[in-house]
Design an enzyme around this catalytic site. Structure first.
Site, PDB file in Angstrom:
ATOM      1  CD  GLU A 275      -2.435   1.204   2.816  1.00 64.04           C
ATOM      2  OE1 GLU A 275      -3.562   1.690   2.924  1.00 64.04           O
ATOM      3  OE2 GLU A 275      -1.799   0.720   3.791  1.00 64.04           O
ATOM      4  CE  LYS A 335      -7.722   0.629   3.883  1.00 61.03           C
ATOM      5  NZ  LYS A 335      -6.602   1.344   4.544  1.00 61.03           N
ATOM      6  CB  CYS A 385      -3.604  -1.410   5.287  1.00 60.45           C
ATOM      7  SG  CYS A 385      -2.716  -0.789   6.750  1.00 60.45           S
TER       8      CYS A 385
END
Length: 523
Positions: A275, A335, A385
């Site tokens: 990321e 995301k 994440c």
């Protein structure tokens, strides 16, 4: 004949001579609650003392067994402070107490609500069962708050018992861990302290060969690489040198390509970047696009690139791009579960009253659809994440037929704190839960390759450039945990709340005054 009235149990204030003893007893119980919470904290990675967690919960159970709801609330709050205050210290690494202590206090309050309910059911038969179910209900509510919290299983992700047991509950038994526990050492989770102190990675390990048909229906094997390019510096301003971060990952990928060409490492089928490996939008910046193209052509296989894209309305998106040497960017995953107080800022005006750090929080646009990449012979599910903490996000991505999971992450904001190890514990649990190998690519560490049984195949150190190249299995079978999803937890929550309701009704009846005998009865 006169009937006697049932005696009511009342709590009397201690006599004056007994008050010092009562105070000492109360202080001892408070210290026990704090110690129990601290023991659970000490069971979390990177420490190998997972066995402290049952001890901590046992201390809490002893306090709650015969406590009233108000006392249960107090014990739970102290237990929560003992656990959450050190556990969440990483949240204040660069912003100070204003983020850390309020968050720990809120989490401790959520624990206290659970323990108050547990105290209420303390006189029901089978109390330990109802206590466990109400604890589950409380932690589910904490996760629904979308704040940073704790899942007890993380603290035991490195234990020799939990991960294999979870594997046996699914479709992929962790026979290797069970039969050879000496091969799964807690130290595999992190680099040796001496190596970490010298600022270099832990010694690399050769990939273990995973038999294609072992532990569930197999979809073959591929060789995968995780690139850790490192960042110029830790902290909130780690991305101030965005081009340096991108160049670090390009350079490390080119070094890997040179190692492949010389025969020192096998050629990967797929490369995972972290990321924020390109916080420069490659669609808007030709130089960033050229750099990524150069790295992809050098290695000759697809790369997943963690990038920040900017939409026409100027709102950014945290997106993973599948980049191929032939066609460039061919697919995207944005995301879906954004991190509050980082990628989004709830109640920005209110929190600005306490600190101007809120102005550093962004206003990202969340993705809306799960995506699976067809790349390098694998069907790759991505959990970016913070998303790895959420059951539904990982499950829906894997549910599209994924045979491998990637977790691109950026932990540079939290420096050398324990945050990265806590997240890696989640990754290990996800591997077992879904029966898939997990590739963790971090900007600054710890990057890791996790086998489907939850064991660490190889890992890197903190704040050092590195590349992990391993052969991993591709799995097509689905585990029981994946198929059932949240339903077992929902049932446990419902049963726990039913037990709480029954205890409240029983308590109300016990406190209700007995009916007065009528005149005929008195005569």
């Amino acid at each position: 004949m006169r009937r006697g009235r049932p005696r009511r149990l009342t709590t009397r204030r201690p006599a004056a001579r007994d008050r010092p003893r009562a105070r000492v007893l109360a202080l001892g119980k408070a210290a026990t609650a704090l110690a129990g919470g601290l023991a659970v904290f000490l069971a979390f990675p990177p420490r190998p003392t997972w066995w402290l967690a049952p001890i901590g919960f046992a201390l809490l159970g002893l306090l709650l067994r015969h406590a009233r709801a108000r006392a249960g609330f107090g014990y739970g709050f102290l237990f929560g402070l003992g656990m959450m205050t050190p556990l969440l210290a990483w949240t204040g690494e660069f912003v100070g107490l204003v983020a850390w202590l309020p968050l720990a206090a809120v989490q401790a309050l959520l624990v206290a609500v659970s323990t108050a309910a547990i105290a209420v059911v303390g006189r029901l038969p089978g109390w330990p069962v109802w206590a466990a179910l109400l604890w589950t209900a409380g932690r589910r509510c904490a996760r629904c708050s979308r704040s940073a919290g704790s899942r007890g299983a993380r603290s035991r992700s490195a234990s020799p018992g939990l991960v294999p047991a979870a594997g046996r509950a699914g479709r992929h038994p962790a026979d290797r861990v069970r039969r050879h526990p000496h091969r799964v050492r807690p130290g595999r989770l992190v680099p040796p302290p001496a190596a970490a102190a010298r600022g270099r990675a832990a010694p690399g390990r050769r990939a273990r060969r995973h038999a294609p048909g072992r532990g569930g229906r197999a979809g073959g094997e591929i060789t995968v690489a995780a690139i850790q390019g490192n960042v110029p510096r830790a902290g909130l301003d780690f991305n101030a040198q965005r081009r340096a971060v991108l160049d670090n990952h390009v350079r490390r990928t080119e070094e890997l390509a040179a190692d492949v060409a010389s025969g020192r490492v096998p050629r990967p089928d797929l490369v995972i970047w972290p990321e924020n490996s390109s916080d420069i939008d490659p669609y808007r910046n030709a130089d960033a696009r050229d750099a990524i193209d150069r790295a992809t052509r050098a290695i000759g296989v697809p790369i997943t690139v963690g990038a920040v894209l900017v939409d026409p309305d100027r709102r950014p998106r945290n997106t993973v791009i599948l980049w191929t040497p032939q066609d460039g960017p061919v697919a995207e995953y944005t995301k879906r579960q954004l991190q509050p107080f980082g990628e989004t800022m709830p109640m920005r005006g209110f929190f600005r009253l306490f600190t101007d750090y809120v102005d550093r929080a962004n206003n990202f646009r969340a993705g809306t659809e799960p995506v699976v990449f067809d790349a390098g012979g694998a069907r790759l599910a991505v959990a970016t994440c913070y998303e790895v903490a959420f059951d539904d996000v990982v499950r829906t991505n894997v549910g599209l037929g994924a045979t491998l999971i990637a977790v691109p992450t950026n932990n540079a904001t939290f420096g050398r704190t324990e945050m990265t190890y806590q997240q890696l514990a989640m990754d290990r649990v996800r591997a077992v839960e879904h029966g898939r190998a997990v590739v963790v690519a971090a900007t600054s560490g710890v990057s890791a390759i996790v086998a489907p049984d939850g064991s660490i195949v190889s890992s890197t150190g903190l704040f050092t450039p590195d590349a992990l190249v391993e052969r991993v299995p591709l799995r097509t079978a689905t585990t029981i945990a994946h198929r059932l999803g949240a339903w077992p937890e929902r049932v446990m929550v419902a049963v726990g709340l039913a037990a709480l309701a029954a205890a409240l009704v029983a308590g109300r009846r016990a406190r209700r005054p007995a009916p007065q005998p009528d005149a005929a009865e008195r005569t």
